[in-house]
Design an enzyme around this catalytic site. Structure first.
Site, PDB file in Angstrom:
ATOM      1  N   TYR A  82      45.797  37.780  30.368  1.00 34.92           N
ATOM      2  CA  TYR A  82      44.458  38.296  30.643  1.00 34.92           C
ATOM      3  C   TYR A  82      44.252  39.663  29.975  1.00 34.92           C
ATOM      4  O   TYR A  82      45.056  40.586  30.187  1.00 34.92           O
ATOM      5  CB  TYR A  82      44.243  38.404  32.146  1.00 34.92           C
ATOM      6  CG  TYR A  82      42.879  38.927  32.516  1.00 34.92           C
ATOM      7  CD1 TYR A  82      41.734  38.220  32.149  1.00 34.92           C
ATOM      8  CD2 TYR A  82      42.733  40.128  33.194  1.00 34.92           C
ATOM      9  CE1 TYR A  82      40.487  38.704  32.457  1.00 34.92           C
ATOM     10  CE2 TYR A  82      41.486  40.618  33.507  1.00 34.92           C
ATOM     11  CZ  TYR A  82      40.350  39.897  33.141  1.00 34.92           C
ATOM     12  OH  TYR A  82      39.107  40.396  33.449  1.00 34.92           O
ATOM     13  N   ARG A 137      33.491  52.360  53.875  1.00 39.89           N
ATOM     14  CA  ARG A 137      34.380  52.580  52.745  1.00 39.89           C
ATOM     15  C   ARG A 137      35.848  52.566  53.170  1.00 39.89           C
ATOM     16  O   ARG A 137      36.740  52.354  52.359  1.00 39.89           O
ATOM     17  CB  ARG A 137      34.029  53.895  52.043  1.00 39.89           C
ATOM     18  CG  ARG A 137      34.813  54.149  50.760  1.00 39.89           C
ATOM     19  CD  ARG A 137      34.124  55.180  49.866  1.00 39.89           C
ATOM     20  NE  ARG A 137      33.805  56.387  50.598  1.00 39.89           N
ATOM     21  CZ  ARG A 137      34.636  57.402  50.802  1.00 39.89           C
ATOM     22  NH1 ARG A 137      35.897  57.326  50.365  1.00 39.89           N
ATOM     23  NH2 ARG A 137      34.247  58.483  51.438  1.00 39.89           N
ATOM     24  N   ASP A 174      50.587  38.614  38.196  1.00 33.58           N
ATOM     25  CA  ASP A 174      49.209  38.141  38.289  1.00 33.58           C
ATOM     26  C   ASP A 174      49.280  36.657  38.630  1.00 33.58           C
ATOM     27  O   ASP A 174      49.725  35.841  37.819  1.00 33.58           O
ATOM     28  CB  ASP A 174      48.481  38.368  36.962  1.00 33.58           C
ATOM     29  CG  ASP A 174      47.005  37.983  37.021  1.00 33.58           C
ATOM     30  OD1 ASP A 174      46.632  37.093  37.817  1.00 33.58           O
ATOM     31  OD2 ASP A 174      46.213  38.561  36.254  1.00 33.58           O
ATOM     32  N   LYS A 220      38.019  33.211  41.178  1.00 35.72           N
ATOM     33  CA  LYS A 220      38.378  31.943  40.559  1.00 35.72           C
ATOM     34  C   LYS A 220      38.641  30.883  41.635  1.00 35.72           C
ATOM     35  O   LYS A 220      37.800  30.623  42.486  1.00 35.72           O
ATOM     36  CB  LYS A 220      39.593  32.151  39.661  1.00 35.72           C
ATOM     37  CG  LYS A 220      39.483  33.335  38.708  1.00 35.72           C
ATOM     38  CD  LYS A 220      38.386  33.180  37.687  1.00 35.72           C
ATOM     39  CE  LYS A 220      38.471  34.219  36.567  1.00 35.72           C
ATOM     40  NZ  LYS A 220      38.204  35.601  36.983  1.00 35.72           N
TER      41      LYS A 220
END
Length: 359
Positions: A104, A52, A174, A199
Site C-alpha cells: 500500500y 475527542r 498491515d 474495506k
C-alpha cells in the site's frame, strides 16, 4: 455451551462488543452524538467528558474489533490516520523504518515525505522474506503487509516476528487484505496490527475508517494519546455502522472467497489472461491482460463489475491498477475484488466481458 475463546470467528463477529442483554434494550445501542457530555465536579468524574477523548459508540466498536484481533483496539478516522498514528509519534531522528516498496503506497508516502526529511532512515524493500531479513540490521520498526496489495505476496509472519524481535525492533503488520477472521497478526508475533476498516471489515463501500490493535496496554495508551491530541477520531455514526456491519463479516467473506476461487480457476483456463493471483483468503485477486487498452475494454464491458478503487465490498469491483502510477505493475494489471453476487453469474459476466473486449 462453548467457552468464549472456543467460539468460531463468525460467531465472535456476530456477538463481539455487544453489551450484556438488558430487558427492553436493543442488541446494539444506537450511536451517541455528542461533543461535550455532562461533567459535574472533577475532570475525572466520568469516562465521558468530550468526544475527542472517547465516545460510548467507539468503545463498543473497539471492544468488538479487539475481540476479533486478540488485542486492544483503537478506531481512527481513516486507515491512513491509523497508519500515521503507528509510525509518526514512534520514530525519531536516527531511527530506522523498514517498509514495503510494493504494498500500500500510503506508508511509503508518510515514510518518504514526512519521516525521512526529519532524520528517520527509511529502507523500502519488496514483500519477500529474504529482502526483509536483509534490511533488519539496526531497524527500529519493521512494517509488512501480508497478503500485500496489490501483488498479493504472503509472508511467514511467525518467522519474521522472531527475527524482528531478536534485533530489538517493533513488528507491525498491515492486516487489511486478510482481516481478523482469516489472520490475527498479534497471535503470530506482531506488536501491532493495523487495518483500513473501509474495506472488508465494514463491507458496504460506504465508510472511511481505520483501526489499530496493539498487544500491550502501554502501546495502546500511547496510540490513544496521539489520537486525542491530533483529533484523528471517527464519527459516532461511522463507528456504529462499522459495528453493525461486523455481524455479516463471516458470511460475506465465505461468499467472496467462493467467488474469488471460482473466478481464479476460470481465468486460468484462458490464453488471453496471465499471472492470475489469489492468496486463498479474502476477496482480492489479480490478473494481467495484454495492455492498458485491453484492460479498459474489459472493464467497460463488464455488467456486474463496477470500475472503482478500494476493495472488500458487497459489489464486485475492479480497476486497472497502473492508472495510479503508484505500483510497479503491468499496464494491463487488473486488481479485482469479488462481491457477494451468485458465483455462476459473476464468473459468466467476467468471461463475457473478456470475450467482448478481445481483439
Amino acid at each position: 455451551m462453548a467457552a468464549r475463546g472456543d467460539r468460531g470467528p463468525s460467531t465472535r463477529a456476530v456477538h463481539a462488543g455487544l453489551p450484556a442483554p438488558a430487558q427492553g434494550e436493543p442488541f446494539l445501542p444506537g450511536p451517541v452524538f455528542a461533543a461535550p457530555f455532562h461533567l459535574q465536579g472533577p475532570a475525572d468524574a466520568t469516562r465521558f467528558s468530550y468526544q475527542r477523548y472517547t465516545n460510548p459508540t467507539w468503545e463498543n466498536l473497539e471492544a468488538a474489533v479487539g475481540d476479533l484481533e486478540g488485542g486492544e483496539a483503537l478506531s481512527f478516522a481513516s486507515g491512513m490516520a491509523a497508519v500515521a498514528a503507528v509510525v509518526v509519534p514512534a520514530l525519531v531522528p536516527g531511527d530506522v523504518l523498514v517498509a514495503p516498496s510494493d504494498a500500500y503506497p500510503g506508508i511509503r508516502s508518510i515514510a518518504l515525505e514526512h519521516l525521512e526529511p526529519r532524520g528517520v532512515e527509511v529502507r523500502l524493500v519488496p514483500t519477500d522474506e529474504s529482502a526483509v531479513r536483509d534490511a533488519l540490521h539496526g531497524a527500529t520498526m519493521v512494517w509488512v503487509e501480508s497478503p500485500a496489495n496489490p501483488g498479493l505476496e504472503m509472508l511467514d509472519l511467525v518467522l519474521l516476528a522472531n527475527e524482528v524481535h531478536a534485533g530489538g525492533a517493533t513488528f507491525v503488520v498491515d492486516n487489511t487484505l486478510a482481516g481478523p477472521l482469516r489472520q490475527r497478526p498479534l497471535e503470530l508475533g506482531a506488536d501491532v496490527s493495523v487495518s483500513s476498516a473501509s474495506k472488508s471489515l465494514t463491507g458496504h463501500s460506504d465508510l472511511v475508517l481505520g483501526y489499530v490493535a496493539a498487544g500491550d496496554v502501554a502501546r495502546a495508551d500511547a496510540l490513544r494519546s496521539w489520537r486525542t491530541t491530533t483529533g484523528a477520531i471517527p464519527g459516532a455514526f461511522e463507528a456504529w455502522l462499522a459495528h453493525r456491519s461486523l455481524a455479516t463479516l463471516g458470511v460475506r467473506l465465505e461468499r467472496q472467497e467462493r467467488n474469488a476461487a471460482a473466478l481464479a480457476d476460470a481465468l486460468r483456463t484462458r490464453d488471453d489472461v496471465v499471472d492470475v493471483r489469489w492468496p486463498g483468503v479474502g476477496s482480492v485477486l489479480a490478473f494481467t491482460l495484454a495492455d492498458a487498452d485491453r484492460a479498459q475494454a474489459f472493464l467497460q464491458a463488464a455488467a456486474l463489475v463496477a470500475e472503482a478503487t478500494s476493495f472488500g465490498g458487497l459489489h464486485s469491483t475492479a480497476e486497472r491498477r497502473a492508472r495510479w502510477g503508484t505500483d510497479a505493475v503491468a499496464e494491463g494489471w487488473i486488481r479485482f475484488s469479488t462481491g457477494i453476487e451468485d458465483t455462476d453469474d459473476l464468473v459468466a459476466d467476467v468471461m463475457a466481458a473478456l470475450d467482448a473486449g478481445a481483439p
